[in-house]
Write a protein that holds these residues in place. Structure first.
Motif, PDB file in Angstrom:
ATOM      1  N   ARG A 147      35.950  40.172  43.693  1.00 31.46           N
ATOM      2  CA  ARG A 147      36.862  41.298  43.489  1.00 31.46           C
ATOM      3  C   ARG A 147      37.989  41.309  44.513  1.00 31.46           C
ATOM      4  O   ARG A 147      39.097  41.718  44.225  1.00 31.46           O
ATOM      5  CB  ARG A 147      36.069  42.606  43.559  1.00 31.46           C
ATOM      6  CG  ARG A 147      36.920  43.824  43.250  1.00 31.46           C
ATOM      7  CD  ARG A 147      36.072  45.064  43.094  1.00 31.46           C
ATOM      8  NE  ARG A 147      36.895  46.193  42.713  1.00 31.46           N
ATOM      9  CZ  ARG A 147      36.418  47.408  42.447  1.00 31.46           C
ATOM     10  NH1 ARG A 147      35.125  47.614  42.517  1.00 31.46           N
ATOM     11  NH2 ARG A 147      37.212  48.389  42.118  1.00 31.46           N
ATOM     12  N   HIS A 148      37.689  40.869  45.740  1.00 30.80           N
ATOM     13  CA  HIS A 148      38.685  40.962  46.795  1.00 30.80           C
ATOM     14  C   HIS A 148      39.620  39.759  46.776  1.00 30.80           C
ATOM     15  O   HIS A 148      39.208  38.645  46.471  1.00 30.80           O
ATOM     16  CB  HIS A 148      37.985  41.066  48.155  1.00 30.80           C
ATOM     17  CG  HIS A 148      37.141  42.292  48.281  1.00 30.80           C
ATOM     18  ND1 HIS A 148      37.659  43.553  48.336  1.00 30.80           N
ATOM     19  CD2 HIS A 148      35.800  42.450  48.349  1.00 30.80           C
ATOM     20  CE1 HIS A 148      36.689  44.432  48.439  1.00 30.80           C
ATOM     21  NE2 HIS A 148      35.555  43.788  48.452  1.00 30.80           N
ATOM     22  N   ARG A 149      40.857  39.979  47.165  1.00 28.42           N
ATOM     23  CA  ARG A 149      41.839  38.889  47.236  1.00 28.42           C
ATOM     24  C   ARG A 149      41.711  38.199  48.583  1.00 28.42           C
ATOM     25  O   ARG A 149      42.575  38.291  49.443  1.00 28.42           O
ATOM     26  CB  ARG A 149      43.247  39.446  47.027  1.00 28.42           C
ATOM     27  CG  ARG A 149      43.422  40.032  45.641  1.00 28.42           C
ATOM     28  CD  ARG A 149      44.821  40.563  45.444  1.00 28.42           C
ATOM     29  NE  ARG A 149      44.933  41.134  44.112  1.00 28.42           N
ATOM     30  CZ  ARG A 149      45.891  40.830  43.262  1.00 28.42           C
ATOM     31  NH1 ARG A 149      46.803  39.948  43.588  1.00 28.42           N
ATOM     32  NH2 ARG A 149      45.933  41.402  42.087  1.00 28.42           N
ATOM     33  N   THR A 182      29.295  39.583  41.485  1.00 24.43           N
ATOM     34  CA  THR A 182      30.331  39.901  42.469  1.00 24.43           C
ATOM     35  C   THR A 182      30.547  38.792  43.491  1.00 24.43           C
ATOM     36  O   THR A 182      31.484  38.875  44.291  1.00 24.43           O
ATOM     37  CB  THR A 182      29.962  41.183  43.243  1.00 24.43           C
ATOM     38  OG1 THR A 182      28.625  41.047  43.740  1.00 24.43           O
ATOM     39  CG2 THR A 182      30.066  42.410  42.366  1.00 24.43           C
ATOM     40  N   ALA A 183      29.702  37.789  43.491  1.00 25.54           N
ATOM     41  CA  ALA A 183      29.814  36.678  44.443  1.00 25.54           C
ATOM     42  C   ALA A 183      29.833  35.362  43.673  1.00 25.54           C
ATOM     43  O   ALA A 183      29.003  35.139  42.783  1.00 25.54           O
ATOM     44  CB  ALA A 183      28.647  36.702  45.430  1.00 25.54           C
ATOM     45  N   TYR A 224      30.049  43.442  31.689  1.00 23.24           N
ATOM     46  CA  TYR A 224      31.001  42.372  31.378  1.00 23.24           C
ATOM     47  C   TYR A 224      32.409  42.947  31.235  1.00 23.24           C
ATOM     48  O   TYR A 224      33.372  42.426  31.815  1.00 23.24           O
ATOM     49  CB  TYR A 224      30.586  41.659  30.092  1.00 23.24           C
ATOM     50  CG  TYR A 224      31.538  40.560  29.667  1.00 23.24           C
ATOM     51  CD1 TYR A 224      31.308  39.241  30.054  1.00 23.24           C
ATOM     52  CD2 TYR A 224      32.655  40.830  28.880  1.00 23.24           C
ATOM     53  CE1 TYR A 224      32.173  38.224  29.683  1.00 23.24           C
ATOM     54  CE2 TYR A 224      33.534  39.834  28.506  1.00 23.24           C
ATOM     55  CZ  TYR A 224      33.287  38.527  28.912  1.00 23.24           C
ATOM     56  OH  TYR A 224      34.158  37.516  28.541  1.00 23.24           O
ATOM     57  N   ASP A 225      32.521  44.033  30.481  1.00 27.90           N
ATOM     58  CA  ASP A 225      33.844  44.631  30.245  1.00 27.90           C
ATOM     59  C   ASP A 225      34.454  45.137  31.555  1.00 27.90           C
ATOM     60  O   ASP A 225      35.651  44.964  31.808  1.00 27.90           O
ATOM     61  CB  ASP A 225      33.733  45.784  29.242  1.00 27.90           C
ATOM     62  CG  ASP A 225      33.348  45.306  27.849  1.00 27.90           C
ATOM     63  OD1 ASP A 225      33.541  44.104  27.550  1.00 27.90           O
ATOM     64  OD2 ASP A 225      32.824  46.137  27.067  1.00 27.90           O
ATOM     65  N   ILE A 230      38.588  44.060  36.049  1.00 30.09           N
ATOM     66  CA  ILE A 230      39.070  43.930  37.425  1.00 30.09           C
ATOM     67  C   ILE A 230      39.355  42.464  37.754  1.00 30.09           C
ATOM     68  O   ILE A 230      39.430  42.081  38.911  1.00 30.09           O
ATOM     69  CB  ILE A 230      38.090  44.544  38.443  1.00 30.09           C
ATOM     70  CG1 ILE A 230      36.721  43.862  38.388  1.00 30.09           C
ATOM     71  CG2 ILE A 230      37.947  46.048  38.212  1.00 30.09           C
ATOM     72  CD1 ILE A 230      35.775  44.319  39.490  1.00 30.09           C
ATOM     73  N   GLN A 231      39.503  41.666  36.682  1.00 28.46           N
ATOM     74  CA  GLN A 231      39.990  40.284  36.770  1.00 28.46           C
ATOM     75  C   GLN A 231      38.996  39.327  37.438  1.00 28.46           C
ATOM     76  O   GLN A 231      39.387  38.352  38.067  1.00 28.46           O
ATOM     77  CB  GLN A 231      41.353  40.235  37.476  1.00 28.46           C
ATOM     78  CG  GLN A 231      42.423  41.044  36.750  1.00 28.46           C
ATOM     79  CD  GLN A 231      43.784  40.960  37.404  1.00 28.46           C
ATOM     80  OE1 GLN A 231      43.902  40.778  38.603  1.00 28.46           O
ATOM     81  NE2 GLN A 231      44.829  41.083  36.599  1.00 28.46           N
ATOM     82  N   ARG A 232      37.705  39.606  37.273  1.00 27.23           N
ATOM     83  CA  ARG A 232      36.724  38.608  37.671  1.00 27.23           C
ATOM     84  C   ARG A 232      36.801  37.449  36.695  1.00 27.23           C
ATOM     85  O   ARG A 232      36.833  37.643  35.491  1.00 27.23           O
ATOM     86  CB  ARG A 232      35.311  39.206  37.636  1.00 27.23           C
ATOM     87  CG  ARG A 232      34.208  38.187  37.969  1.00 27.23           C
ATOM     88  CD  ARG A 232      32.848  38.698  37.490  1.00 27.23           C
ATOM     89  NE  ARG A 232      31.748  37.876  37.969  1.00 27.23           N
ATOM     90  CZ  ARG A 232      31.308  36.777  37.371  1.00 27.23           C
ATOM     91  NH1 ARG A 232      31.909  36.324  36.260  1.00 27.23           N
ATOM     92  NH2 ARG A 232      30.285  36.106  37.866  1.00 27.23           N
TER      93      ARG A 232
END
Length: 407
Positions: A147-149, A182-183, A224-225, A230-232
């Motif tokens: 999620r993080h840039r 998330t990872a 999933y949605d 959030i562009q994963r």
């Protein structure tokens, strides 16, 4: 010193009536009946009377950052809704709130007999502002890179810097890629490399919910949605199970503490069955959190029969209402009545000690073990002491950590 109690539950053999434990510095040097230890002539004798002396409890999964969230989130209609709600709550809090939460969490853990805790730390910047840990604490740095840039390498570099800020003898460090949604797999592999170089334990959330399963197996569902919104990158979804993805890729192995493992398929069980009996990963079950989310029945017996090392954790107060491992043990007994009381006690003593590579040092009362002990009043007959321990529902009034009796 010598500590005497009506019963000593060693978790290293049968209970000892009129038991005694000799301690020198922070280590146990002898265990037996009071007459057995007549040769120990130095030091004070502390007689605890009609109490049971036992190893301090080990909480294998906790989020102290969220101690202030007890009752803040009503049981949600979906796991994804809970994720979104907790993220919103986190944005409304500041560093002072989290520091207070950690302080309160430690106090509640101690109140209920926990002497060691595996804490997932989401805010490493707090570490320089924390007092020395009052309990034996594994600080698992929570790592997220999807999620993080920020690059995966920067996340790992931040983790290693995090470890340099603590010098308390009760502190140990580990890494925790948050979850497969998330990872990235790259982050898991880098965590493995760091843990190997620095001899650190590893933990992660995996197979927690039906929505996580639907995301990876079916490329659909609310999680999933949400992750897609959030562009994963979603290219890893649509064919594998969450556990299967991590295990087959080598992202996790038998050294990991895998938290939850609620949604497993036959192919997942076959992967676990390929391991020699007792050589699989360590699994942490959180009965209170499991009940809060109304997950399907946890496959405890199936995992047990495969030789998986099963431990208990409380999770956070954002998804349960107590940090008491006695409460978690009673919930486990409700769903797994075939387990003996001693087997249940192993999930908060011997088993997590093994998972943390502290076998022989924690979770047992034996020569050479660290002196982390608690005492509870007993009234039952000698043969039912394990059952009475599980039924204990009052604050623990006597605790020793690292050879020091806590005030």
């Amino acid at each position: 010193m010598i500590i005497r109690a009506r019963t000593v539950v060693t978790m290293d053999g049968p209970p000892i009536e009129n038991g005694a434990v000799a301690i020198e510095d922070n280590r146990i040097v002898a265990v037996g009946t009071m007459p057995d230890l007549h040769w120990v002539t130095d030091g004070a004798i502390i007689d605890l009377g009609d109490q049971v002396l036992m190893p301090g409890l080990i909480n294998a999964h906790c989020h102290l950052d969220y101690t202030m969230m007890r009752g803040a989130i009503s049981p949600p209609k979906s796991f994804t809704a809970w994720v979104q709600r907790i993220n919103a709550l986190k944005r409304s809090l500041d560093s002072a709130d989290y520091l207070d939460a950690i302080h309160r969490g430690f106090a509640e853990l101690r109140k209920w007999g926990t002497t060691s805790v595996c804490n997932i730390e989401a805010f490493p910047e707090l570490m320089t502002r924390l007092d020395p840990s009052p309990l034996r604490t594994w600080w698992f740095y929570e790592m997220i890179d999807i999620r993080h840039r920020v690059t995966t390498e920067d996340v790992v570099a931040g983790a290693l810097a995090f470890f340099q800020h603590r010098a308390n003898s009760l502190d140990t460090f580990g890494l925790s890629p948050h979850a497969p949604y998330t990872a990235s797999l790259d982050l898991y592999h880098l965590a493995n490399a760091c843990a190997s170089s620095f001899t650190m334990p590893l933990t992660t959330h995996v197979a927690e919910s039906a929505e996580e399963f639907a995301m990876f197996r079916n490329a659909g569902g609310p999680l999933y949605d949400f992750m897609n919104s959030i562009q994963r990158p979603m290219g890893d979804c649509g064919s594998v199970t969450p556990f299967g993805q991590l295990w087959r890729s080598g992202a996790v192995d038998a050294n990991w503490l895998l938290v939850h493992m609620n949604t497993l398929t036959e192919e997942d069980f076959l992967l676990l069955a390929e391991q020699p009996l007792g050589a699989g990963p360590h699994v942490v079950h959180c009965p209170g959190s499991h009940r809060y989310f109304s997950h399907p029945p946890f496959p405890y017996r199936r995992l047990h029969d495969l030789g998986v090392n099963l431990c208990l954790g409380t999770d956070s107060l954002a998804s349960t209402d107590s940090l008491s491992l006695f409460h978690e043990m009673r919930l486990l007994r409700e769903t797994q009545p075939w387990l003996s009381p001693e087997q249940i006690l192993r999930t908060v003593t011997v088993n997590p000690a093994r998972a943390l590579r502290r076998r022989g040092q924690l979770g047992r009362i034996a020569p050479g073990a660290l002196a982390d002990l608690i005492a509870l009043p007993v009234s039952a007959t000698f043969g039912h002491v394990h059952e009475e321990i599980i039924e204990h529902s009052a604050p623990v009034s006597w605790t020793m950590i690292d050879g020091q009796i806590l005030p």
